[in-house]
Design an enzyme around this catalytic site. Structure first.
Site, PDB file in Angstrom:
ATOM      1  N   GLU A 248       0.879  -1.186   0.000  1.00  0.00           N
ATOM      2  CA  GLU A 248       0.000   0.000   0.000  1.00  0.00           C
ATOM      3  C   GLU A 248       0.905   1.222   0.000  1.00  0.00           C
ATOM      4  O   GLU A 248       1.517   1.553   1.022  1.00  0.00           O
ATOM      5  CB  GLU A 248      -0.884  -0.010   1.265  1.00  0.00           C
ATOM      6  CG  GLU A 248      -1.828  -1.206   1.378  1.00  0.00           C
ATOM      7  CD  GLU A 248      -3.019  -1.099   0.442  1.00  0.00           C
ATOM      8  OE1 GLU A 248      -3.240  -0.038  -0.150  1.00  0.00           O
ATOM      9  OE2 GLU A 248      -3.735  -2.104   0.298  1.00  0.00           O
ATOM     10  N   CYS A 282      -2.294   9.361   2.592  1.00  0.00           N
ATOM     11  CA  CYS A 282      -1.950   8.783   1.294  1.00  0.00           C
ATOM     12  C   CYS A 282      -3.003   9.148   0.252  1.00  0.00           C
ATOM     13  O   CYS A 282      -2.692   9.309  -0.922  1.00  0.00           O
ATOM     14  CB  CYS A 282      -1.787   7.276   1.403  1.00  0.00           C
ATOM     15  SG  CYS A 282      -3.226   6.454   2.079  1.00  0.00           S
TER      16      CYS A 282
HETATM   17  P1  NAD Z   1       8.438   4.693   4.659  1.00  0.00           P
HETATM   18  O1  NAD Z   1       8.426   3.875   3.431  1.00  0.00           O
HETATM   19  O2  NAD Z   1       9.600   5.570   4.903  1.00  0.00           O
HETATM   20  O3  NAD Z   1       8.320   3.765   5.951  1.00  0.00           O
HETATM   21  C1  NAD Z   1       7.234   2.890   6.165  1.00  0.00           C
HETATM   22  C2  NAD Z   1       7.668   1.783   7.095  1.00  0.00           C
HETATM   23  O4  NAD Z   1       8.652   0.984   6.450  1.00  0.00           O
HETATM   24  C3  NAD Z   1       8.300   2.248   8.396  1.00  0.00           C
HETATM   25  O5  NAD Z   1       7.859   1.410   9.426  1.00  0.00           O
HETATM   26  C4  NAD Z   1       9.787   2.065   8.145  1.00  0.00           C
HETATM   27  O6  NAD Z   1      10.552   1.874   9.310  1.00  0.00           O
HETATM   28  C5  NAD Z   1       9.780   0.807   7.303  1.00  0.00           C
HETATM   29  N1  NAD Z   1      10.949   0.621   6.451  1.00  0.00           N
HETATM   30  C6  NAD Z   1      11.795   1.556   5.962  1.00  0.00           C
HETATM   31  N2  NAD Z   1      12.734   0.974   5.184  1.00  0.00           N
HETATM   32  C7  NAD Z   1      12.474  -0.359   5.184  1.00  0.00           C
HETATM   33  C8  NAD Z   1      13.073  -1.495   4.557  1.00  0.00           C
HETATM   34  N3  NAD Z   1      14.135  -1.359   3.764  1.00  0.00           N
HETATM   35  N4  NAD Z   1      12.534  -2.701   4.767  1.00  0.00           N
HETATM   36  C9  NAD Z   1      11.430  -2.849   5.543  1.00  0.00           C
HETATM   37  N5  NAD Z   1      10.823  -1.817   6.175  1.00  0.00           N
HETATM   38  C10 NAD Z   1      11.334  -0.583   5.986  1.00  0.00           C
HETATM   39  O7  NAD Z   1       7.085   5.527   4.654  1.00  0.00           O
HETATM   40  P2  NAD Z   1       6.595   6.614   5.723  1.00  0.00           P
HETATM   41  O8  NAD Z   1       7.385   7.860   5.525  1.00  0.00           O
HETATM   42  O9  NAD Z   1       6.542   6.007   7.080  1.00  0.00           O
HETATM   43  O10 NAD Z   1       5.075   6.827   5.276  1.00  0.00           O
HETATM   44  C11 NAD Z   1       4.672   7.770   4.319  1.00  0.00           C
HETATM   45  C12 NAD Z   1       4.374   7.094   3.003  1.00  0.00           C
HETATM   46  O11 NAD Z   1       3.411   6.081   3.186  1.00  0.00           O
HETATM   47  C13 NAD Z   1       3.775   8.034   1.977  1.00  0.00           C
HETATM   48  O12 NAD Z   1       4.358   7.792   0.727  1.00  0.00           O
HETATM   49  C14 NAD Z   1       2.312   7.653   1.954  1.00  0.00           C
HETATM   50  O13 NAD Z   1       1.630   7.945   0.775  1.00  0.00           O
HETATM   51  C15 NAD Z   1       2.397   6.181   2.197  1.00  0.00           C
HETATM   52  N6  NAD Z   1       1.130   5.674   2.709  1.00  0.00           N
HETATM   53  C16 NAD Z   1       0.382   4.831   1.932  1.00  0.00           C
HETATM   54  C17 NAD Z   1      -0.860   4.385   2.380  1.00  0.00           C
HETATM   55  C18 NAD Z   1      -1.723   3.469   1.562  1.00  0.00           C
HETATM   56  O14 NAD Z   1      -2.622   2.858   2.140  1.00  0.00           O
HETATM   57  N7  NAD Z   1      -1.520   3.339   0.267  1.00  0.00           N
HETATM   58  C19 NAD Z   1      -1.318   4.790   3.624  1.00  0.00           C
HETATM   59  C20 NAD Z   1      -0.532   5.648   4.370  1.00  0.00           C
HETATM   60  C21 NAD Z   1       0.688   6.073   3.917  1.00  0.00           C
END
Ligand code: NAD
Length: 506
Positions: A248, A282
């Site tokens: 997502e 998002c």
């Molecule tokens: P992010 O990708 O930086 O981090 C998300 C999660 O992934 C965190 O828990 C982080 O610690 C973990 N993570 C980071 N690197 C990783 C790796 N290499 N392997 C496994 N896990 C890892 O995103 P964010 O800044 O926390 O969130 C914002 C983003 O999320 C925005 O792009 C937003 O649009 C998206 N988002 C999408 C939805 C949806 O339902 N489509 C909902 C909410 C947010």
């Protein structure tokens, strides 16, 4: 510096481990230092979750639904405590915190009521084979890793976790390093509701902890919510390991406003859809496409209303809280700077809010936007709306589809036929007609993106089933000595099949 610690966090802080500070971004107060789980610790959690899987998956769907009902009651009783935890670590307004609890309650109510129906064996047609019976089983996948972001720490953790649990999986959650306290609160409530300790485990930490969960050979599925960049990395690893995943990811959602729309409602929707939660959603409205004849009026109405929007934290019912993540403030500023340099007009300038110590940003409204600007093509994820004009329906559709993303969208017109036609032409996981973002709270509607907004669906029948392996079962009902197509082959049966093909399908 004031420190408020959840008991769950305090319990975890023993020993000499790497920790990450959990900070209230509206006040910059330290909430707690939260441990970073190492890959060895993740491995121990996976082993515990694996051992617990047999008993949890062995419960009937109704038994699991009953336990989830207890959790629902606890969530309702402790709504203020949950909302408080959410707000403290995100800088959201109290109303946005309560809306998180409301959304989770609605979803949970759906999972536990519909789960037993959608996850029980489902009869399937056997076509022309009238002497056979067919159905599908929905087997839990096993140990599911849930990795969540910081923007809706309760909704985006509880949503996947509760679906996975309802489907009979055990779960290890890796919450965002920016907002771990809400997930620890969920864990606390789950224990109280009778969900055994090892059935729902939490691994706090950063990307390294999340990576360990994804790479672990004994996690059976990953449900990731976060940025497209991280999702791509996780998708690649899961692809290599042939591990099922739901991704997502980000969005750049368009709102298409035709001249015959209910203008007042569309303006209010653009404001809530674009600026609530400081735009860190998002499915936030990031791009507004307005038919030329009403563009200037629309922009002025948005600007006038936004000027009256109260901003703050804790007191006086503000509509806008702070940003949650320092890095995001930088991205928003960069997008505004890029727009300015490329000739956009900042009707409302936005930028950091000097009246607060925390990460507050003023809402920005950008017009005279072109498609090469970052505010138009990249995810801003902040309190910014970019406007472009259009003259024809076709132009509006092309503009709406002109990004790499495809998460949510909305179309605004009183002409129902036109609305449905445009909705069909916009490439997105979901679209609202004369509404904004409300599809997310409709638990029966699957949610997810297309293009670079992700793969897979949560919620609805499809979402619950995504946390299962679908097993097709075929049963013979007659017990004949042999089927016509079994050995030995003969000229007679070959002829018969030729006839059958002609008769049944010709
Ligand atoms: P992010 O990708 O930086 O981090 C998300 C999660 O992934 C965190 O828990 C982080 O610690 C973990 N993570 C980071 N690197 C990783 C790796 N290499 N392997 C496994 N896990 C890892 O995103 P964010 O800044 O926390 O969130 C914002 C983003 O999320 C925005 O792009 C937003 O649009 C998206 N988002 C999408 C939805 C949806 O339902 N489509 C909902 C909410 C947010």
């Amino acid at each position: 510096m004031q420190t408020t610690q959840s008991p769950a966090i305090a319990e975890m802080q023993n020993g000499n481990r790497r920790t990450i500070p959990n900070i209230n971004p509206a006040t910059m107060e330290l909430i707690a230092d939260v441990p970073v789980f190492t890959s060895q610790e993740v491995d121990e959690l996976v082993k515990r979750a694996r051992r617990a899987f047999k008993d949890w998956s062995g419960l009937s769907l109704k038994q699991r639904a009953k336990i989830l009902k207890k959790l629902q009651k606890l969530i309702v009783a402790r709504k203020d405590e949950i909302a408080h935890t959410v707000c403290e670590e995100t800088g959201k307004t109290e109303m946005d915190g309560i809306l998180e609890v409301f959304t989770v309650s609605e979803h949970l109510n759906y999972f536990r009521k519909k789960g037993p129906k959608y996850l029980k064996p489902e009869k399937r047609s056997t076509g022309v084979f009238l002497w056979k019976a067919a159905y599908t089983n929905f087997q839990p996948r096993g140990v599911v890793g849930v990795i969540s972001p910081w923007n809706y720490p309760f909704i985006l953790t509880a949503g996947p976790v509760l679906q996975a649990l309802m489907a009979g999986n055990t779960v290890i959650v890796k919450p965002s390093e920016v907002t771990p306290a809400t997930t620890l609160k969920l864990k606390e409530l789950a224990l109280e509701a009778g969900i055994p300790d090892d059935v729902l485990l939490v691994a706090t930490g950063d990307g390294s902890t999340g990576g360990a969960l994804v790479e672990h050979p004994d996690t059976d599925m990953i449900c990731f919510t976060g940025s497209t960049a991280t999702g791509r990395k996780i998708g690649e690893i899961c692809g290599r390991m042939l591990k099922p995943s739901i991704l997502e990811l980000g969005g750049k959602d368009p709102m298409v406003v035709f001249a015959d729309a209910n203008l007042e409602r569309a303006v209010n929707a653009a404001i809530w859809g674009g600026y609530s939660n400081s735009g860190q959603t998002c499915i936030s409205v990031e791009r507004v496409l307005v038919e030329s004849s009403i563009h200037d009026k629309f922009a002025q109405m948005v600007a006038d209303k936004l000027k009256e929007t109260k901003q703050g934290f804790r007191q006086d019912f503000p509509s806008l809280g702070s940003m949650t993540f320092e890095k995001q403030v930088g991205i928003v500023q960069e997008h505004l700077e890029d727009a300015k340099q490329k000739g956009a007009h900042l009707m409302l300038e936005g930028g950091r809010h000097d009246d607060f110590d925390g990460l507050f940003m003023k809402p920005a409204l950008v017009t005279e936007v072109t498609s090469d600007m970052k505010v138009w093509k990249d995810e801003t994820f902040g309190p910014v709306i970019a406007l472009q004009k259009f003259n024809t329906e076709e132009e509006a559709i092309d503009l709406a589809n002109s990004t790499a993303y495809g998460l949510n969208a909305s179309v605004w017109t009183k002409n129902g036929k036109k609305a449905r036609r445009v909705a069909r032409s916009i490439i997105s996981g979901a679209i609202c007609i004369n509404d904004v973002d409300a599809n997310y709270i409709m638990s029966d509607l699957p949610f997810g993106g297309v293009k670079e907004s992700g793969i897979g669906r949560v919620y609805g029948k499809e979402g619950l089933r995504a946390f299962t392996n679908m097993q097709s079962v075929l049963r013979d009902r007659l017990g004949l000595k042999k089927e016509l197509w079994w050995f030995p082959y003969s000229q007679g049966t070959q002829k018969l099949f030729r006839k059958v093909i002609n008769t049944l399908f010709g």
